[in-house]
Design an enzyme around this catalytic site. Structure first.
Site, PDB file in Angstrom:
ATOM      1  N   PHE A 157      63.980  -8.581  35.717  1.00 37.79           N
ATOM      2  CA  PHE A 157      65.405  -8.495  35.918  1.00 37.79           C
ATOM      3  C   PHE A 157      66.114  -9.826  35.851  1.00 37.79           C
ATOM      4  O   PHE A 157      67.328  -9.878  35.770  1.00 37.79           O
ATOM      5  CB  PHE A 157      65.686  -7.854  37.282  1.00 37.79           C
ATOM      6  CG  PHE A 157      65.227  -6.436  37.338  1.00 37.79           C
ATOM      7  CD1 PHE A 157      65.772  -5.488  36.487  1.00 37.79           C
ATOM      8  CD2 PHE A 157      64.231  -6.054  38.207  1.00 37.79           C
ATOM      9  CE1 PHE A 157      65.341  -4.181  36.524  1.00 37.79           C
ATOM     10  CE2 PHE A 157      63.795  -4.744  38.250  1.00 37.79           C
ATOM     11  CZ  PHE A 157      64.353  -3.809  37.408  1.00 37.79           C
ATOM     12  N   GLY A 158      65.411 -10.870  35.950  1.00 39.86           N
ATOM     13  CA  GLY A 158      66.100 -12.144  35.910  1.00 39.86           C
ATOM     14  C   GLY A 158      65.213 -13.281  36.351  1.00 39.86           C
ATOM     15  O   GLY A 158      63.987 -13.175  36.355  1.00 39.86           O
ATOM     16  N   HIS A 159      65.885 -14.331  36.701  1.00 42.05           N
ATOM     17  CA  HIS A 159      65.177 -15.522  37.110  1.00 42.05           C
ATOM     18  C   HIS A 159      65.147 -15.622  38.621  1.00 42.05           C
ATOM     19  O   HIS A 159      66.050 -15.144  39.309  1.00 42.05           O
ATOM     20  CB  HIS A 159      65.861 -16.758  36.526  1.00 42.05           C
ATOM     21  CG  HIS A 159      65.730 -16.844  35.034  1.00 42.05           C
ATOM     22  ND1 HIS A 159      66.312 -17.847  34.296  1.00 42.05           N
ATOM     23  CD2 HIS A 159      65.076 -16.055  34.153  1.00 42.05           C
ATOM     24  CE1 HIS A 159      66.023 -17.666  33.005  1.00 42.05           C
ATOM     25  NE2 HIS A 159      65.281 -16.596  32.911  1.00 42.05           N
ATOM     26  N   ASP A 194      52.878  -1.261  41.547  1.00 39.48           N
ATOM     27  CA  ASP A 194      52.706  -2.400  40.644  1.00 39.48           C
ATOM     28  C   ASP A 194      51.934  -3.512  41.341  1.00 39.48           C
ATOM     29  O   ASP A 194      52.285  -4.680  41.266  1.00 39.48           O
ATOM     30  CB  ASP A 194      54.066  -2.894  40.168  1.00 39.48           C
ATOM     31  CG  ASP A 194      53.967  -3.654  38.850  1.00 39.48           C
ATOM     32  OD1 ASP A 194      52.890  -3.578  38.215  1.00 39.48           O
ATOM     33  OD2 ASP A 194      54.933  -4.317  38.463  1.00 39.48           O
ATOM     34  N   LYS A 211      66.789 -14.374  43.620  1.00 35.82           N
ATOM     35  CA  LYS A 211      66.580 -13.677  42.351  1.00 35.82           C
ATOM     36  C   LYS A 211      67.940 -13.460  41.707  1.00 35.82           C
ATOM     37  O   LYS A 211      68.808 -12.812  42.279  1.00 35.82           O
ATOM     38  CB  LYS A 211      65.879 -12.345  42.582  1.00 35.82           C
ATOM     39  CG  LYS A 211      65.443 -11.664  41.308  1.00 35.82           C
ATOM     40  CD  LYS A 211      64.784 -10.311  41.585  1.00 35.82           C
ATOM     41  CE  LYS A 211      63.330 -10.461  41.916  1.00 35.82           C
ATOM     42  NZ  LYS A 211      62.623  -9.143  41.870  1.00 35.82           N
ATOM     43  N   GLY A 267      61.316 -12.821  35.779  1.00 32.13           N
ATOM     44  CA  GLY A 267      60.793 -11.468  35.891  1.00 32.13           C
ATOM     45  C   GLY A 267      61.572 -10.532  35.012  1.00 32.13           C
ATOM     46  O   GLY A 267      62.354 -10.946  34.147  1.00 32.13           O
ATOM     47  N   LEU A 281      61.670 -20.715  39.885  1.00 36.28           N
ATOM     48  CA  LEU A 281      60.340 -20.322  40.360  1.00 36.28           C
ATOM     49  C   LEU A 281      59.612 -19.439  39.355  1.00 36.28           C
ATOM     50  O   LEU A 281      58.404 -19.514  39.207  1.00 36.28           O
ATOM     51  CB  LEU A 281      60.464 -19.556  41.673  1.00 36.28           C
ATOM     52  CG  LEU A 281      60.845 -20.370  42.903  1.00 36.28           C
ATOM     53  CD1 LEU A 281      61.112 -19.443  44.079  1.00 36.28           C
ATOM     54  CD2 LEU A 281      59.744 -21.352  43.251  1.00 36.28           C
ATOM     55  N   GLY A 282      60.361 -18.600  38.729  1.00 37.88           N
ATOM     56  CA  GLY A 282      59.716 -17.706  37.779  1.00 37.88           C
ATOM     57  C   GLY A 282      60.728 -16.783  37.140  1.00 37.88           C
ATOM     58  O   GLY A 282      61.884 -16.718  37.532  1.00 37.88           O
TER      59      GLY A 282
HETATM   60  N1  LIG Z   1      60.008 -14.592  47.273  1.00 36.33           N
HETATM   61  C1  LIG Z   1      59.519 -15.388  46.336  1.00 36.33           C
HETATM   62  N2  LIG Z   1      59.046 -16.598  46.651  1.00 36.33           N
HETATM   63  C2  LIG Z   1      58.550 -17.407  45.691  1.00 36.33           C
HETATM   64  N3  LIG Z   1      58.485 -17.088  44.385  1.00 36.33           N
HETATM   65  C3  LIG Z   1      58.940 -15.900  44.012  1.00 36.33           C
HETATM   66  C4  LIG Z   1      59.486 -14.986  44.953  1.00 36.33           C
HETATM   67  N4  LIG Z   1      59.854 -13.885  44.304  1.00 36.33           N
HETATM   68  C5  LIG Z   1      59.554 -14.082  43.019  1.00 36.33           C
HETATM   69  N5  LIG Z   1      59.011 -15.291  42.825  1.00 36.33           N
HETATM   70  C6  LIG Z   1      58.574 -15.851  41.566  1.00 36.33           C
HETATM   71  O1  LIG Z   1      59.387 -15.347  40.537  1.00 36.33           O
HETATM   72  C7  LIG Z   1      58.593 -14.614  39.604  1.00 36.33           C
HETATM   73  C8  LIG Z   1      59.362 -13.408  39.138  1.00 36.33           C
HETATM   74  O2  LIG Z   1      59.746 -12.653  40.280  1.00 36.33           O
HETATM   75  P1  LIG Z   1      59.646 -11.071  40.311  1.00 36.33           P
HETATM   76  O3  LIG Z   1      58.311 -10.700  39.801  1.00 36.33           O
HETATM   77  O4  LIG Z   1      60.000 -10.575  41.652  1.00 36.33           O
HETATM   78  O5  LIG Z   1      60.789 -10.697  39.328  1.00 36.33           O
HETATM   79  P2  LIG Z   1      60.893  -9.330  38.676  1.00 36.33           P
HETATM   80  O6  LIG Z   1      62.120  -9.333  37.856  1.00 36.33           O
HETATM   81  O7  LIG Z   1      60.802  -8.285  39.711  1.00 36.33           O
HETATM   82  O8  LIG Z   1      59.588  -9.367  37.793  1.00 36.33           O
HETATM   83  P3  LIG Z   1      58.737  -8.184  37.223  1.00 36.33           P
HETATM   84  O9  LIG Z   1      59.433  -6.961  37.628  1.00 36.33           O
HETATM   85  O10 LIG Z   1      58.729  -8.424  35.758  1.00 36.33           O
HETATM   86  O11 LIG Z   1      57.370  -8.335  37.800  1.00 36.33           O
HETATM   87  C9  LIG Z   1      57.331 -14.263  40.356  1.00 36.33           C
HETATM   88  O12 LIG Z   1      56.265 -14.138  39.483  1.00 36.33           O
HETATM   89  C10 LIG Z   1      57.153 -15.424  41.283  1.00 36.33           C
HETATM   90  O13 LIG Z   1      56.509 -16.490  40.641  1.00 36.33           O
END
Ligand SMILES: Nc1ncnc2c1ncn2[C@@H]1O[C@H](COP(=O)(O)OP(=O)(O)OP(=O)(O)O)[C@@H](O)[C@H]1O
Length: 901
Positions: free
Chosen positions: A423-425, A537, A441, A421, A418-419
């Site tokens: 911390f990870g994927h 954020d 995640k 971030g 999905l994406g």
């Molecule tokens: N609950 C969810 N449902 C659908 N897609 C999600 C969800 N959580 C995260 N994603 C997708 O995954 C991507 C990365 O998730 P997220 O931002 O939570 O990770 P992160 O490691 O916390 O990123 P960062 O801290 O760099 O913003 C998001 O931009 C979104 O596209």
């Protein structure tokens, strides 16, 4: 204070001798020589006099083509545009240990290669006894011990209008302590001069005096101070017992596998002690520079290192279109994070880690599952006695099991990416048993240097906070488990993706959508702020949208609980959305930083870019933090919209309304639902048994959750927050809509399947939407509402049944009542529960929409059959277009069928 920091107020410097700007700190940390500062200053002035966006863009692109080995130089070059500045790599660093973070920072890394030694692998064990005594959310934040700090600032309520010049005297008022209860500031705001660019005086006049009269003072309840230690507290040990039951998993055996038992039995990661040796490394961090798979670990944190550099996640599905990859992109991952994990952790294998996920170009995984944990304690309070997780997790290890593990608890299979971030994927998780989905995640855990503590802490905070937050506009936390060196965090799957992604794919939002989204974001924020928790954020990339247009706040990695009236601001957030007081590192209010970011997000939704995106990172931050300028507010926004943004973007945090107050702003108060009106047919009877079906489905979900040993959920339920409804409430709420009702075009509208919300997966999905969020039949408006298509239910959850008054919203200060219209599914009007729920619902609806709700309230919630008819008719029309010979005259069999005639 460096001179280039602008004509920063000497007055302020006197007032705050200990205070230093982040730039100052940056210079100290990165040892930017004074000549560079001079260069920056001169370039800065050059920019003011002559630069253009295109120029900057070309410079940035040019610079990005040959990334310099030393990051601070690159930053300097990027900012100061010094063509000659191409310094040599730092001496003494072996190339192998010069990492480059996603934010472009050279990092010297300690190459720890000891594997599986207890000391390095074992995460700090919790004290089991700590788990039951976990404090409430009000105590849960990792930065808890923040003392209340009074402001030393002077408050300047005047806003001299000068968008052109940076005045040294402009910053004094910005460091005040926000007093939430400040009725007088309404008036103060009311008479604040306008301060935007040309025309702003006209367009930003408060357009709705009545709004100001309606503003309510709020006094979010503050929880008691606690000596709670910030940790990754997590799931009981039994939670380790499962692996994503997938054939798609880590391609290579983790080094930690060899010590799986140790990992579990000695892990202290999960329970309550600080985790000094934990490094959380998302797969995204393992990419080699330029691999295009960097996670955007660009968030700012309390540590200044790396704060001023960010890139968007080029490898992310949410890739910023803004050209300059260096310090420029206000993309989704433009957050700069102090706790940045080292990107080239030896065990991550650099770029190899990306492949460790085994994701191929086509999105399919080719690798096998990681080994599940071997020894799982039975002491977990969560799994049901008969839970398969308990049983299977205690199975002796066998080679067969190792290679094809029986998932002890989780039946979630890892699906598409999905994406990425910090911390990870994040992957889709699919439960083959229940057919439900979640977002997984995946975070790689490493025990490593001290730098990782911050990351661990942030992730722990996110989990701890999320597990205690339940609100329709906040993404729901399901649970956590570890598999080898990976931590899986299970979250509610919000299939539409983030607002950022929608903006990139579809362009700017119309005002209708902006209002609706903003209202929902505010609802989530009001809830959060009532718990004295600041998100820190808020931005488009951290706000997810479901196919029905329902918005969910996500990514609580930066969230923080405020234990006093105010506490020192950490330098955290995403630069373009960052409030001035954060950039200036001034003490003061905290909750108000979310309001500023919300204003930026509204502008982002209206223009696809956050404010000041025409500036590169440092310049933008300079603009935000050290000028009186406000970003341009697009003309196409309504007066209400402009006024709303203006109120959010008050430089003085004391002058920003609270989230609860903003909910009364006409811009959002009258936000209409996105959903198209449904041409209601006659009310339909809900077939008997549907309720049972729905409940049994929900039960499956809860079973599933239980098997994940969801501490947060269990905690929540054990607190009896919603009494007897908690379970079914949760179940039904989590019946999200991973499937579409369009699987069978001529499905009978009263099919039990239809009502229960379980249909065949849609064959229709947007090829451009990784999360498969939309269907074309709605004309580009996303998937046809399905599970929550019940219009009133949608209205309820998404658009305003959230009580307006802080008193009603936060009532007892602890429990948010979410009536969850899903519960009406299949309820008969005469049923006791139905009557009970509806009595309050009718009141709420009537009040909310200014009209009485008459008749059988079930009509309000029974949209399933309506949708079925609507879909069927739509399909029929489409079908007729291609088959003109079809008979669609009234009374024809086909219409009888679809209209229920
Ligand atoms: N609950 C969810 N449902 C659908 N897609 C999600 C969800 N959580 C995260 N994603 C997708 O995954 C991507 C990365 O998730 P997220 O931002 O939570 O990770 P992160 O490691 O916390 O990123 P960062 O801290 O760099 O913003 C998001 O931009 C979104 O596209």
């Amino acid at each position: 204070m460096p001179s280039w920091w602008g004509k920063s107020s000497s007055k302020e410097a006197k007032k705050k001798p200990n205070k230093e700007s982040f730039i100052d700190t940056l210079h100290r940390k990165f040892k930017i020589p004074s000549e560079e500062k001079g260069g920056i200053r001169s370039c800065g002035s050059r920019r003011r006099s002559s630069d253009t966006i295109s120029e900057k863009g070309s410079r940035s692109r040019a610079a990005s083509r040959s990334p310099p080995p030393s990051n601070h130089v690159s930053r300097c070059q990027s900012f100061a545009e010094r063509p000659h500045a191409q310094p040599l790599p730092l001496p003494g660093l072996h190339p192998a240990i010069i990492g480059r973070t996603d934010s472009g920072i050279g990092v010297s890394m300690k190459m720890k290669l000891e594997r599986c030694s207890k000391s390095s692998l074992c995460l700090p064990l919790p004290k089991p006894g700590c788990i039951p005594h976990r404090p409430d959310v009000t105590d849960a934040d990792g930065d808890l011990a923040c003392p209340s700090v009074s402001s030393d600032s002077s408050i300047d309520s005047d806003y001299p209008v000068d968008s052109r010049h940076l005045s040294p005297q402009t910053t004094d008022y910005e460091s005040g302590t926000r007093t939430v209860n400040s009725p007088s500031r309404t008036m103060q705001r009311e008479h604040s001069p306008m301060i935007t660019r040309k025309n702003s005086r006209e367009v930003l006049k408060p357009t709705s005096p009545s709004f100001n009269n309606q503003i309510l003072s709020t006094s979010p309840k503050r929880g008691p101070l606690s000596n709670y230690a910030p940790n990754l507290q997590i799931p009981p040990r039994g939670a380790f017992g499962s692996a994503p039951d997938s054939s798609m998993s880590s391609p290579s055996r983790s080094p930690m596998r060899a010590c799986g038992t140790d990992q579990i039995t000695s892990s202290s990661f999960w329970g309550g002690k600080p985790c000094p040796d934990v490094l959380l490394l998302g797969s995204g961090h393992c990419s080699s520079p330029g691999s295009g798979h960097n996670s955007g670990h660009n968030s700012m944190g309390g540590d200044m290192s790396g704060q001023l550099f960010w890139q968007h996640s080029r490898g992310s599905p949410e890739c910023s279109p803004i050209p300059s990859p260096r310090m420029t992109s206000p993309g989704p991952s433009s957050r700069i994070q102090s706790g940045a994990v080292t990107p080239l952790h030896p065990r991550a294998g650099g770029a190899a880690t990306d492949s460790s996920t085994g994701w191929q170009e086509d999105g399919k995984q080719s690798h096998k599952l990681p080994l599940p944990p071997i020894t799982v304690s039975n002491s977990s309070p969560f799994p049901a006695p008969s839970s398969p997780s308990t049983v299977s997790s205690n199975l002796p290890r066998s080679p067969g099991r190792a290679e094809n593990p029986t998932s002890p608890g989780s039946r979630w299979k890892k699906g598409k990416l999905l994406g990425r971030g910090t911390f990870g994927h994040v992957y889709v998780g699919f439960n083959s048993e229940s057919g439900e989905m979640c977002a997984m995640k995946e975070v790689v855990l490493f025990s490593d240097d001290a730098k990782s503590k911050e990351s661990a802490k942030q992730l722990g905070q996110e989990i701890a906070l999320l597990s205690r937050l339940r609100h329709p506009n906040i993404v729901e936390y399901y649970g956590t488990e570890t598999v080898d060196d990976k931590l899986y965090i299970y979250l509610e799957y919000v299939s539409g993706g983030s607002i950022y992604k929608l903006l990139q794919e579809y362009g700017q939002l119309g005002e209708h959508a902006i209002r609706s989204y903003t209202q929902q974001i505010l609802s989530g924020l009001a809830f959060l702020h009532a718990k004295n928790t600041v998100h820190r954020d808020i931005k488009g990339a951290n706000i997810l949208v479901d196919p029905n247009g329902r918005v969910k706040l996500a990514d609580f990695g930066m969230a923080k609980h405020i234990t006093g009236q105010s506490c020192p601001l950490s330098f955290k957030g995403s630069p373009y959305w960052m409030a001035p007081e954060v950039i200036k590192n001034s003490n003061g209010c905290n909750l108000a930083v979310d309001i500023w970011s919300l204003g930026c997000t509204v502008l982002e939704m209206a223009t696809t870019k956050p404010p000041w995106s025409q500036f590169e990172g440092v310049a933008a931050m300079f603009k935000i933090g050290n000028s009186k300028d406000l970003p341009e507010i697009p003309d196409h926004l309504s007066e209400d919209g402009k006024n709303f943004v203006w109120r959010c973007l008050q430089r003085n945090p004391l002058h920003r309304p609270t989230a609860a107050e903003l909910l009364e702003h006409p811009f959002v108060k009258n936000a209409a639902p996105l959903e198209r009106p449904i041409l209601a047919p006659e009310p339909t009877e809900i077939p008997p048994g549907v309720t049972d079906g729905a409940r049994s489905l929900g039960s499956g979900h809860v079973r599933n959750l239980s098997s994940l040993e969801l501490e947060g959920l269990a905690n929540y339920q054990s607190k009896g927050a919603r009494g007897g409804l908690a379970s079914s409430d949760h179940m039904l709420r989590n019946i999200s809509c991973p499937v579409s009702p369009i699987g069978s075009p001529l499905l009978h509208s009263r099919s039990p399947q239809h009502v229960s919300g379980r249909m065949s997966p849609s064959p229709i999905s947007s090829p451009r939407t990784p999360s498969g969020s939309s269907t074309p039949l709605t004309g580009g408006n996303g998937a046809i509402p399905f599970h929550h298509l019940k219009q009133s239910a949608y209205l309820h959850e998404g658009f305003g049944i959230m009580p307006r008054s802080p008193n009603s919203l936060y009532g007892n200060g602890s429990t948010y009542h979410d009536p969850r219209p899903d519960l009406f599914l299949g309820m008969q009007p005469g049923s006791h529960v139905f009557r009970e729920l509806m009595s309050s619902e009718n009141d709420a609806l009537g009040k909310q929409f200014g009209r009485p709700v008459h008749g059988d309230p079930r009509e309000l919630y029974d949209g399933q059959s309506v949708l079925a008819d609507r879909v069927s008719q739509q399909l029929l029309r489409d079908h007729v277009k291609s088959n003109p010979s079809l008979d669609l005259r009234p009374g024809c069999p086909m219409l009888r069928r679809t209209n229920g005639i």
